[in-house]
Scaffold this active site. Structure first.
Site, PDB file in Angstrom:
ATOM      1  N   GLY A  46       0.756  -1.155  -0.055  1.00  0.00           N
ATOM      2  CA  GLY A  46       0.058  -0.028  -0.035  1.00  0.00           C
ATOM      3  C   GLY A  46       0.780   1.208  -0.014  1.00  0.00           C
ATOM      4  O   GLY A  46       2.042   1.314   0.564  1.00  0.00           O
ATOM      5  N   GLN A  51       3.013  10.125   1.055  1.00  0.00           N
ATOM      6  CA  GLN A  51       4.296   9.326   0.981  1.00  0.00           C
ATOM      7  C   GLN A  51       4.992   9.581  -0.195  1.00  0.00           C
ATOM      8  O   GLN A  51       6.371   9.250  -0.111  1.00  0.00           O
ATOM      9  CB  GLN A  51       4.104   7.810   1.015  1.00  0.00           C
ATOM     10  N   CYS A  88       5.800   0.184   7.179  1.00  0.00           N
ATOM     11  CA  CYS A  88       5.600   1.006   6.142  1.00  0.00           C
ATOM     12  C   CYS A  88       6.679   1.495   5.376  1.00  0.00           C
ATOM     13  O   CYS A  88       7.890   1.323   5.635  1.00  0.00           O
ATOM     14  CB  CYS A  88       5.206   2.296   7.236  1.00  0.00           C
ATOM     15  N   LEU A  89       6.652   1.636   3.800  1.00  0.00           N
ATOM     16  CA  LEU A  89       7.366   2.064   2.999  1.00  0.00           C
ATOM     17  C   LEU A  89       8.305   3.376   3.544  1.00  0.00           C
ATOM     18  O   LEU A  89       9.305   3.616   3.007  1.00  0.00           O
ATOM     19  CB  LEU A  89       7.062   2.267   1.799  1.00  0.00           C
ATOM     20  N   HIS A 130      -4.368   1.360   7.703  1.00  0.00           N
ATOM     21  CA  HIS A 130      -3.060   1.908   7.728  1.00  0.00           C
ATOM     22  C   HIS A 130      -3.000   3.250   6.703  1.00  0.00           C
ATOM     23  O   HIS A 130      -2.377   4.356   6.969  1.00  0.00           O
ATOM     24  CB  HIS A 130      -1.956   0.867   7.314  1.00  0.00           C
ATOM     25  N   GLU A 131      -3.438   2.911   5.533  1.00  0.00           N
ATOM     26  CA  GLU A 131      -3.197   3.956   4.482  1.00  0.00           C
ATOM     27  C   GLU A 131      -4.067   5.053   4.567  1.00  0.00           C
ATOM     28  O   GLU A 131      -3.806   6.254   4.245  1.00  0.00           O
ATOM     29  CB  GLU A 131      -3.491   3.402   2.947  1.00  0.00           C
ATOM     30  N   HIS A 134      -2.557   7.427   6.949  1.00  0.00           N
ATOM     31  CA  HIS A 134      -1.619   8.469   6.500  1.00  0.00           C
ATOM     32  C   HIS A 134      -2.364   9.774   6.016  1.00  0.00           C
ATOM     33  O   HIS A 134      -1.624  10.782   5.831  1.00  0.00           O
ATOM     34  CB  HIS A 134      -0.993   7.579   4.909  1.00  0.00           C
TER      35      HIS A 134
HETATM   36 ZN    ZN Z   1       2.698   3.496   5.767  1.00  0.00          ZN
END
Ligand code: ZN
Length: 158
Positions: A46, A51, A88-89, A130-131, A134
């Site tokens: 995701g 991000q 998380c990226l 999670h997304e 953000h």
């Molecule tokens: Zn993330």
């Protein structure tokens, strides 16, 4: 399409609230395409627009069942509980233990700005939560139960 630079934790843009999308302009479509490419390149499940440095309410998710694009997503219902590893990226090389709903129902708009309702269980429910967080400037690290751990990959036995 292009792979975009993924912002890392500590970059203030990750703590800002994103703006709603009114229309999928060519620029937004390019953002979506780039986000998908960036997510796949990084082997993520995701990615949210902040991000890649864009404060707009767009998320892409793929847990292995194909890409899902979510515009202006919102959590409608959640039930149950799951506790497990999350990463998380924007926090590379780390993971933490986070408790999330086992099942969620969300609403979002697709690339044609058609409203849809989606349900997700297990990993998909976790990814949606999670997304979406953000987009309001929140990161999973705020919820980890015993700190962040180094992601160690076990070596294969010879
Ligand atoms: Zn993330």
């Amino acid at each position: 399409m292009a792979v975009r630079n993924i912002r890392q934790m500590g970059d203030g843009i990750l703590n800002k609230k994103c703006r709603e999308i009114k229309a999928v302009t060519p620029r937004i479509q390019e953002l979506i395409d780039d986000m998908l490419e960036t997510m796949y390149e990084a082997n993520g499940v995701g990615l949210a627009a902040p991000q890649v440095g864009v404060l707009k309410r767009v998320v892409v998710v793929d847990i292995g069942d194909g890409p899902i694009v979510l515009i202006n997503p919102r959590l409608m219902e959640s039930s149950g509980e799951q506790t497990g590893e999350e990463a998380c990226l924007s926090v590379p090389g780390k993971y933490g233990i986070v408790t999330r709903p086992m099942h969620v129902k969300i609403e979002a708009w697709d690339e044609d700005m058609q409203r849809m309702e989606l349900e997700g269980d297990e990993l998909l429910a976790r990814a949606f939560c999670h997304e979406i967080e953000h987009l309001d400037g929140h990161m999973y690290v705020e919820k980890v139960e015993d700190g962040l751990h180094e992601a160690v990959y076990e070596e294969e036995d010879e």
